[in-house]
Design a protein around this motif. Structure first.
Motif, short mmCIF file in Angstrom:
data_model
loop_
_atom_site.label_atom_id
_atom_site.label_comp_id
_atom_site.label_asym_id
_atom_site.label_seq_id
_atom_site.Cartn_x
_atom_site.Cartn_y
_atom_site.Cartn_z
N UNK A 288 -9.97 23.39 -9.03
CA UNK A 288 -11.08 22.15 -9.15
C UNK A 288 -11.32 21.85 -7.68
N UNK A 289 -10.59 22.11 -6.74
CA UNK A 289 -10.65 21.88 -5.13
C UNK A 289 -11.95 22.72 -4.51
N UNK A 290 -11.23 24.13 -5.11
CA UNK A 290 -12.25 25.14 -4.58
C UNK A 290 -13.60 25.06 -5.10
N UNK A 291 -13.64 24.96 -6.28
CA UNK A 291 -15.03 24.88 -7.08
C UNK A 291 -16.03 23.86 -6.30
N UNK A 292 -15.11 22.53 -6.05
CA UNK A 292 -15.86 21.44 -5.30
C UNK A 292 -16.39 21.66 -3.98
N UNK A 413 1.49 26.47 3.31
CA UNK A 413 2.05 26.08 1.84
C UNK A 413 1.57 27.15 1.05
N UNK A 414 0.80 28.16 1.33
CA UNK A 414 0.47 29.44 0.67
C UNK A 414 -0.86 29.26 0.07
N UNK A 415 -1.71 28.11 0.41
CA UNK A 415 -2.88 28.02 -0.52
C UNK A 415 -3.88 28.78 0.05
N UNK A 416 -3.84 29.97 0.20
CA UNK A 416 -4.69 31.07 1.03
C UNK A 416 -6.28 30.96 0.38
N UNK A 421 -11.68 29.54 1.23
CA UNK A 421 -13.12 28.82 0.84
C UNK A 421 -13.46 27.59 1.55
N UNK A 422 -12.56 26.56 2.12
CA UNK A 422 -12.46 25.67 3.06
C UNK A 422 -13.38 26.31 4.30
N UNK A 423 -12.71 27.36 4.98
CA UNK A 423 -13.44 27.44 6.24
C UNK A 423 -14.90 28.01 5.94
#
Length: 501
Positions: A288-292, A413-416, A421-423
């Protein structure tokens, strides 16, 4: 003398033990505002502002004193203090104070009902503060509905505006749907835990339950209900319409309080209730965070309304904040999430101070009307030049350091996928922020040759002159604060470390 010292010590200890003191101060303030407004028949507006601001400042002082007293008492026991509720209550009070300061000129010029506006601001703030420390399902739901309904009534404050009425209708429908889903998830948890309401007791009962299918259904319903509250994609459709339809000060209040109260509720609810099912909800929330982040930044490029354009970045910002929630660990706690949220408050309220001033003078929020603004009002241009790069994550403003700290902890934390995507989406966001800055310096607005300051909003009475000094001062203060918070990033991170429940 000893008796006096003993009495003062007892007084401070009693204040420290009264955990709901800041909320009680706000409740007393909103009752006072309504009583004074009824007795004066809405004439003494300055007094109402003063009462609300002073009460919120007293609430900040009380919250900080309680935090200090608890730290002083626990330091003797060699135990760890829970900073979570104190930090988030401080952030919510800060949001409320800055939002009220931002709305002074707008409310006076547009002749909106002041007492009701302050009443709903204080009510929504107090409800959000309860969410930060509530530890049972009943209190969480009541506080959530108190904050949601107050925000809903606040969105329909301009009753004669058709767009505001439309936004309020959508807000009510979506809010009711999300609350229903959330309540159904709560009822499932209540049933399978043997009638427990306390979050920690529910968490201790779930691993021994035989109804794992029901647990997963409860997690699904609670996740969807919270996704509506957080405006996560694909449950975000109501957010741009509400942002576009409601008055600018109300949008400013929504944009920051929702980034504090909703993540606080989400973090407490999932962190305390589902610690043994973290893998399941981490995967769903990560998606959900990535799609947002993707959808919010891509659609923001195509917008022509400033308020609607800011709605989509707010959707992506909650995706960034959730990276900090997922990356929490016992050593650093939720430090990256809290640090970035604090920086975001300063950046976003400064942006809304700019469009509030521009909207009062022109009666529009169209991005094209910002063309050539530098020639008409250099002060109004100065603030976004310092702050928009910070929202996009360009150094050296504080937004860069906040995102750097957030992404670094997410990477550890391993959220690669989410970090990558955030970058990429942060780079995309730089485009539409710099496009507005370029338009203000190089664009040509041929619609009118009149000065921006001579044009008034259609809601504003011609007999009322628009005072721009308070908004301009607010813009400068918040622009400088967003830079100073980047310089003082290490002390801020130090305060937020070890923030767990």
């Amino acid at each position: 003398m000893n008796y006096t010292n003993f009495t003062l010590l007892d007084l401070f200890l009693s204040i420290g033990n009264l955990s709901t003191l800041p909320e009680c101060i706000l409740i007393f303030s909103l009752i006072t505002v309504i009583v004074i407004d009824l007795s004066n028949k809405g004439k003494n507006t300055t007094l109402l502002y003063q009462i609300s601001l002073i009460s919120m400042l007293i609430g900040v002082v009380a919250s900080l004193c309680q935090w200090g007293i608890q730290f002083f008492l626990i330091s003797f026991e060699n135990s760890r203090i829970s900073n979570f509720s104190y930090i988030f209550r401080f952030l919510l009070l800060t949001c409320s104070i800055l939002s009220v300061l931002l709305s002074i000129d707008y409310i006076r010029c547009s002749k909106m009902a002041l007492a009701e506006f302050l009443f709903f601001i204080l009510t929504a703030g107090s409800g959000g503060m309860v969410l930060c420390w509530a530890n049972d399902l009943a209190t969480l739901y009541v506080a959530l509905e108190l904050s949601s309904l107050s925000s809903c009534f606040l969105s329909g404050h301009t009753k004669r505006d058709i767009r505001s009425n439309e936004a309020t209708t959508k807000f009510i429908l979506m809010g009711g749907a999300s609350s229903s889903l959330l309540l159904y998830g709560f009822s499932l948890l209540y049933g399978i835990s043997g009638g427990q309401l306390q979050l920690d007791k529910i968490a201790s009962e779930l691993p021994f339950s035989q109804y794992f299918t029901v647990i997963y259904i409860a997690i699904a319903f609670i996740t969807v209900g919270m996704a509506f509250k957080l405006s996560l994609v694909p449950f975000h459709q109501w957010t741009p319409d509400v942002y576009e339809g409601v008055p600018i000060p109300v949008v400013a209040f929504f944009s920051v309080t929702s980034k504090v109260a909703a993540p606080a509720l989400f973090t407490r609810l999932f962190g305390l209730t589902f610690p043994y099912f973290s893998n399941e909800w981490h995967i769903v929330v990560g998606l959900l965070a990535t799609s947002s982040m993707i959808v919010g930044n891509l659609i923001a490029i195509t917008q022509i309304s400033m308020k609607r354009m800011l709605a989509y970045p707010s959707i992506s910002q909650i995706g960034y904040i959730l990276i900090g929630v997922l990356a929490a660990d016992p050593e650093n706690g939720y430090a990256s999430m809290i640090t970035y949220t604090f920086i975001y408050i300063l950046m976003n309220l400064g942006t809304f101070a700019r469009i509030t001033s521009f909207g009062l003078r022109t009666g529009t929020d169209n991005i094209r009307d910002y063309a050539g603004l530098y020639m008409k009002d250099p002060v109004l241009t100065f603030s976004p030049v310092l702050r928009s790069p910070s929202l996009g994550g360009i150094p050296p403003p504080s937004g860069f350091f906040g995102k750097l700290y957030l992404f670094w902890h997410g990477w550890k934390a391993g959220l690669y996928p989410s970090v990558l995507v955030g970058l990429v989406t942060s780079v995309i966001s730089i485009y539409y922020y710099l496009k507005i800055i370029k338009l203000m310096f190089t664009g040509k607005n041929g619609s009118s040759d009149a000065s921006t300051t001579s044009i008034q909003n259609s809601l504003v009475s011609p007999s009322i002159s628009i005072s721009k000094s308070s908004i301009e001062i607010a813009m400068i203060i918040r622009a400088l604060a967003s830079i100073l918070s980047g310089i003082l990033i290490d002390p801020i991170i130090g305060i937020t470390r070890n923030t767990l429940f």
